[in-house]
Design an enzyme around this catalytic site. Structure first.
Site, short mmCIF file in Angstrom:
data_model
loop_
_atom_site.label_atom_id
_atom_site.label_comp_id
_atom_site.label_asym_id
_atom_site.label_seq_id
_atom_site.Cartn_x
_atom_site.Cartn_y
_atom_site.Cartn_z
N ALA A 1 0.84 -1.34 -0.43
CA ALA A 1 0.54 -0.04 0.10
C ALA A 1 0.75 0.77 0.31
O ALA A 1 0.60 2.22 -1.00
CB ALA A 1 -1.09 0.41 1.00
N ASP A 2 1.98 0.81 0.68
CA ASP A 2 2.85 2.47 0.85
C ASP A 2 3.72 2.97 -0.61
O ASP A 2 3.67 3.51 -1.11
CB ASP A 2 3.60 2.44 2.03
CG ASP A 2 3.80 2.59 2.76
OD1 ASP A 2 3.15 3.87 3.52
OD2 ASP A 2 3.25 1.95 3.87
N SER A 3 3.58 1.12 -1.36
CA SER A 3 4.71 1.89 -2.86
C SER A 3 3.15 2.37 -3.76
O SER A 3 4.22 3.15 -4.55
CB SER A 3 5.45 0.64 -3.13
OG SER A 3 6.12 -0.17 -2.11
#
Length: 424
Positions: A196-198
């Site tokens: 999700a961060d990426s």
């Protein structure tokens, strides 16, 4: 954008593998597309900093701002070599490193002076934190009306969850991703990396470029409100539409798909794993001919992906059975000759040795002052005219503080006073 390119006293650039696509590499001396753009990276863990890294990869002068006594936590995330965090070498690449306590009066004034000469600020503090320090949008835009402020948080700047601690794991759960990931009779499954961060980082970099393009037409900067839960929801495709129009909730199906079959991982005679996809009807037909069962093609249900998915057990049996009787090299060669889609299931050792990644230059070698030669992912895409590149890997904490402040016009005495006062 500002006219300040990367200063001459920055770490020496390293010539990573060429990322130019056809018709050929850029002419010598061609500036990177974001040269002259200055980005202040105030963010930590991981979406905001990775977005800034992507901008730095294409020439932006990224200044990483860290607390003097509390370095970015990514420096200590994951394995280290000789006490040096390896994740930071990737996340901190192409960034100069400045220490600054933003909550101190001296730190606030320095940040506002930097913002006045910058194009972008990336931050991921909880909503209201910058405002508490006197560094909110009102103050930043007053210092520089052309500034773009990218605010990256778990849940966005407003709403009932806005002030909750937010991490990518929560976005992977809340978006619906975990609910559809895993085996049908197993629990929801979270990815073992920062998915999700990426995705939020990619989205933030895109948002920054959109805002800069708008600013170049209007002369005004603006605020980007990036909630990590939203890009994750977007990449899950038409699930909201399916539910809205049909009441359909996608179940967990393991490696299988509800939209096509055969689609799975299959083990070869020599113990390797291969992935097969048949999203296109023509490819599904080729696979069944290849494995010696063309009779399936004449079945009425075979004519659609959803129909094939309902018969996945039968299709997996014949495809998996054929693959199990052949070595990996034989399977890949046969699929390639049949123009059917197959790929080996790589671990990172295989990735580093794969000839396609090698041809693309996907893994770059970077010379690092602390650890010597490093191999890491190259820049994200190839531009034929203005390629990006890796100039240096993540630098030590505060390595460029004096250089950055000197460029800003501070005297040695002023820098010393800031350091004595705890702002640096």
């Amino acid at each position: 954008m500002t006219n300040d390119s990367v200063p001459h006293d920055s770490p020496a650039p390293h010539d990573s593998p060429a990322r130019g696509a056809a018709p050929g590499p850029a002419a010598p001396g061609t500036p990177a597309p974001l040269a002259g753009t200055r980005v202040l990276d105030l963010a930590t863990l991981f979406a905001g900093p990775l977005a800034a890294t992507m901008l730095g990869d294409f020439g932006a002068d990224v200044i990483k701002v860290e607390h003097p006594r509390k370095p970015d936590p990514s420096r200590g995330h994951g394995p280290a070599k000789d006490g040096v965090g390896l994740w930071w070498k990737l996340l901190g690449r192409n960034k100069r490193n400045l220490t600054l306590d933003l909550s101190s009066p001296g730190g606030r004034e320095v940040l506002l002076r930097l913002a006045a000469e910058s194009d972008v600020v990336v931050e991921n503090f909880r909503p209201g934190t910058l405002e508490k320090w006197g560094l909110g949008w009102d103050e930043l835009s007053a210092a520089n009306p052309r500034l773009v402020l990218a605010r990256v948080t778990g849940f966005g700047q407003f709403g009932p969850y806005a002030r909750r601690p937010g991490f990518g794991t929560l976005a992977e759960a809340m978006s619906g991703f975990a609910a559809i990931t895993g085996e049908p009779d197993g629990p929801p499954t979270l990815p073992p990396f920062g998915l999700a961060d990426s995705i939020a980082a990619l989205s933030t970099a895109y948002a920054v470029m959109t805002a800069l393009h708008s600013r170049d037409r209007t002369g005004r900067g603006q605020v980007i409100d990036m909630a990590i839960i939203e890009p994750m929801l977007t990449v899950l495709g038409p699930q909201p539409l399916w539910y809205d129009q049909l009441g359909y909730v996608q179940p967990r199906t393991g490696n299988r798909s509800t939209n096509n079959a055969p689609r799975n991982t299959y083990r070869t005679a020599d113990g390797a794993w291969l992935a097969v996809s048949t999203s296109a009807q023509s490819v599904a037909e080729r696979v069944l001919r290849l494995v010696g069962h063309p009779e399936f093609i004449d079945e009425p249900w075979f004519a659609t992906g959803a129909g094939r998915a309902r018969h996945a057990d039968e299709l997996d049996a014949v495809v998996g059975g054929w693959i199990a009787r052949h070595d990996r090299a034989e399977v890949v060669a046969a699929f390639e000759q049949a123009e059917a889609a197959v790929a080996p299931v790589h671990d990172i050792r295989d990735v580093m040795a794969d000839e396609q990644y090698r041809a693309l230059g996907s893994i770059a070698e970077v010379e690092d002052e602390e650890l010597g030669t490093l191999r890491m992912q190259n820049v994200l895409f190839r531009l034929s005219g203005t390629p990006g590149g890796i100039r240096w890997a993540g630098r030590p904490h505060g390595a460029d503080t004096d250089a950055v402040l000197t460029e800003l016009g501070l005297s040695e005495r002023e820098i010393s006073d800031l350091r004595t006062g705890g702002a640096l």
